[in-house]
Design an enzyme around this catalytic site. Structure first.
Site, mmCIF file in Angstrom:
data_model
loop_
_atom_site.group_PDB
_atom_site.id
_atom_site.type_symbol
_atom_site.label_atom_id
_atom_site.label_comp_id
_atom_site.label_asym_id
_atom_site.label_seq_id
_atom_site.Cartn_x
_atom_site.Cartn_y
_atom_site.Cartn_z
ATOM 1 N N GLU A 66 36.916 35.937 26.048
ATOM 2 C CA GLU A 66 37.138 34.606 26.632
ATOM 3 C C GLU A 66 36.246 33.560 25.972
ATOM 4 O O GLU A 66 36.689 32.448 25.645
ATOM 5 C CB GLU A 66 36.850 34.629 28.137
ATOM 6 C CG GLU A 66 37.936 35.306 28.944
ATOM 7 C CD GLU A 66 37.570 35.455 30.413
ATOM 8 O OE1 GLU A 66 38.456 35.326 31.250
ATOM 9 O OE2 GLU A 66 36.386 35.705 30.735
ATOM 10 N N HIS A 90 58.170 35.992 22.936
ATOM 11 C CA HIS A 90 58.120 35.173 24.164
ATOM 12 C C HIS A 90 57.338 35.884 25.275
ATOM 13 O O HIS A 90 57.584 35.647 26.450
ATOM 14 C CB HIS A 90 59.524 34.819 24.669
ATOM 15 C CG HIS A 90 60.443 34.340 23.595
ATOM 16 N ND1 HIS A 90 60.584 33.014 23.251
ATOM 17 C CD2 HIS A 90 61.251 35.027 22.725
ATOM 18 C CE1 HIS A 90 61.447 32.897 22.250
ATOM 19 N NE2 HIS A 90 61.868 34.105 21.902
ATOM 20 N N SER A 130 31.339 40.039 38.529
ATOM 21 C CA SER A 130 31.406 38.798 39.308
ATOM 22 C C SER A 130 30.326 38.852 40.376
ATOM 23 O O SER A 130 30.034 39.915 40.923
ATOM 24 C CB SER A 130 32.784 38.685 39.958
ATOM 25 O OG SER A 130 32.721 37.864 41.111
ATOM 26 N N LYS A 184 35.341 43.276 40.063
ATOM 27 C CA LYS A 184 35.661 42.613 38.797
ATOM 28 C C LYS A 184 34.901 43.154 37.598
ATOM 29 O O LYS A 184 33.717 43.465 37.667
ATOM 30 C CB LYS A 184 35.349 41.116 38.923
ATOM 31 C CG LYS A 184 36.212 40.419 39.941
ATOM 32 C CD LYS A 184 37.534 40.020 39.360
ATOM 33 C CE LYS A 184 37.330 38.684 38.690
ATOM 34 N NZ LYS A 184 38.586 38.068 38.357
#
Ligand code: ARG
Length: 478
Positions: free
Chosen positions: A300, A166, A287, A293
């Protein structure tokens, strides 16, 4: 309809005989497949060379006709490879483009190549030849990824991290063990691919349009030349079957689902909140607005591409579901989903295989996360069971100890013996051995368990579990 919407070249088409009016120009463009099926040119030519060789062997072509055809086809292959071949939409697909060019080059003999054959068995043959080469290539990269994972698993056999259920800290595991779970998924994918290959490498040629042919063909001979393992046993099925493509896409979809799961974990682990891994600068991007970043773009995007591969599987299943036997033009729609799946799958696998050795593991952060999350609570319960406390009572006792730990910001291993004994008199000095992370993982010492010893043994076994897939080389035909 105005004349400008007619193709001037209708009479150039190999099938123009029974037509009086030219094809509508938009219809011509709409029905053409050459834009995407030309990537199978080498398979198409190999199939034609094998077919011509067989026709000469059974006496349908003379030896000199065979040689003229084969030489012409070989020249065309070179022409295509040099980028000098003029592909034409008027000629619809890769098959008619090459055949027409053959007749251009060698004259009337070229028109004999299509004897005892149809584009229906020809295209099914080409896709299978193409796919089997791609399968072998995909398997090599898949194996490279598996090998990279095994190297990392071996190096991280003792590294402790929290195992999750979980997405909540559950029990400590070794990072090597976690990576071996990924390996198991990939090894199953590889087994699926190897199994799919068996159904791909079956020869449809000889089915002709749908019913077979009246010429005394020798299918076994053609199959041997092309390295097929067996012959399609029914001509109607041979030209209409695309199960092998569906199986390949089912493999691809499952593999992508796995890569997507790995991606999800890598994205989480590379976040500042987890900080378990660093993916390496060459696999991340920055970024344009936020200078701090470093984004995990590769995982992704792999996760993102999973959807389109699922889509291709659904396309092909849906494409096939309503087709009456035998060949229908619908089947032309099989190629783009397959080709796009192949291209993207190869890209994703390559990136993952390249990325594995670049991953930097933040062992201290992993350990700290395991340490602070009450991950040895089950070990304490098991300890109490060994001291004769029934498991359900032990569960309750440890639950209370954890509650105390949460309130006082203390892990179980940080509590004193006196503090622990408040919850059960059965707890003694020896409890601290089981509350250590190392003790916890080392105790799970059986096949499939997380103990470092088991991880090392599992890596060793996995190194011999890889499957080879060898696609026959067709260069003897060229
Ligand atoms: N371009 C076609 C395809 O991809 C080749 C077979 C065409 N056969 C036919 N009877 N029109 O399926």
């Amino acid at each position: 309809m105005s004349d400008t919407n007619k193709s001037d070249s209708a009479t150039d088409k190999p099938w123009a005989g029974r037509f009086t009016a030219p094809t509508d120009a938009f219809v011509e463009a709409f029905t053409a497949s050459v834009g995407f099926d030309k990537r199978m040119y080498r398979e198409d030519i190999a199939g034609s060379i094998a077919h011509a060789t067989m026709l000469a062997r059974v006496g349908v072509l003379t030896e000199s006709e065979r040689d003229t055809i084969i030489n012409g086809l070989r020249d065309i292959e070179l022409e295509i490879e040099r980028g000098e071949f003029a592909w034409s939409t008027v000629l619809e697909d890769v098959h008619m483009n090459i055949e027409a060019r053959l007749t251009d080059r060698i004259g009337i003999t070229g028109k004999k190549l299509h004897t005892g054959r149809s584009r229906n068995d020809q295209v099914a043959t080409d896709i299978r030849l193409y796919l089997r080469t791609q399968i072998a290539q995909i398997n090599l990269t898949l194996q490279r990824l598996i090998d990279g994972l095994l190297d990392l698993a071996e190096a991280e056999a003792e590294t402790i991290m929290p195992g999750f259920t979980h997405l909540q800290t559950a029990q400590p595991v070794t990072f090597g063990h976690h990576l071996l779970a990924w390996c198991e998924m990939l090894l199953r994918d590889q087994a699926r691919l190897a199994d799919c290959y068996k159904r791909v490498n079956v020869m449809p040629l000889g089915a002709a349009a749908l019913a077979g042919t009246t010429y005394p063909i020798d299918r076994a001979f053609t199959a041997e030349l092309l390295g097929f393992d067996s012959l399609a046993q029914n001509s109607l099925d041979a030209v209409s079957d695309r199960d092998f493509g569906i199986e390949f896409l089912a493999f691809a979809a499952t593999l992508m689902m796995h890569l997507s799961r790995f991606s999800e974990e890598l994205v989480l682990w590379s976040s500042a909140q987890f900080d378990f891994v660093d993916l390496g600068d060459s696999f991340c991007t920055g970024s344009s607005i936020m200078p701090q970043k470093k984004n995990p773009d590769v995982p992704e995007l792999v996760r993102g591409k999973t959807g389109r591969i699922y889509g291709h599987l659904m396309s092909l299943l849906t494409l096939m579901k309503s087709q009456p036997l035998a060949y229908n033009k619908d089947n032309q729609e099989d190629k783009e989903p397959l080709f796009d799946a192949i291209d993207n799958l190869k890209g994703c696998l390559r990136l993952y295989a390249d990325m594995m050795p670049q991953i930097e593991v933040r062992r201290d952060n992993m350990r700290e996360a395991a340490r602070s999350g009450f991950s040895t609570a089950t070990d304490l319960a098991d300890y109490l069971v060994r001291k004769n406390v029934p498991f359900r009572d032990a569960h309750e006792i440890v639950g209370k100890a954890v509650r105390f730990g949460v309130d006082n910001k203390k892990d179980l291993s940080e509590m004193s013996l006196a503090e622990l004994r408040v919850f059960s008199e059965a707890i003694d000095e020896d409890v601290f051995e089981v509350l250590t992370l190392e003790g916890s993982v080392a105790a799970r010492n059986h096949i499939g368990g997380t103990a470092p010893e088991q991880v090392r043994a599992a890596v060793k076994r996995a190194r011999t579990r890889g499957l080879e897939i060898k696609a026959p080389d067709l260069s003897h035909l060229f």
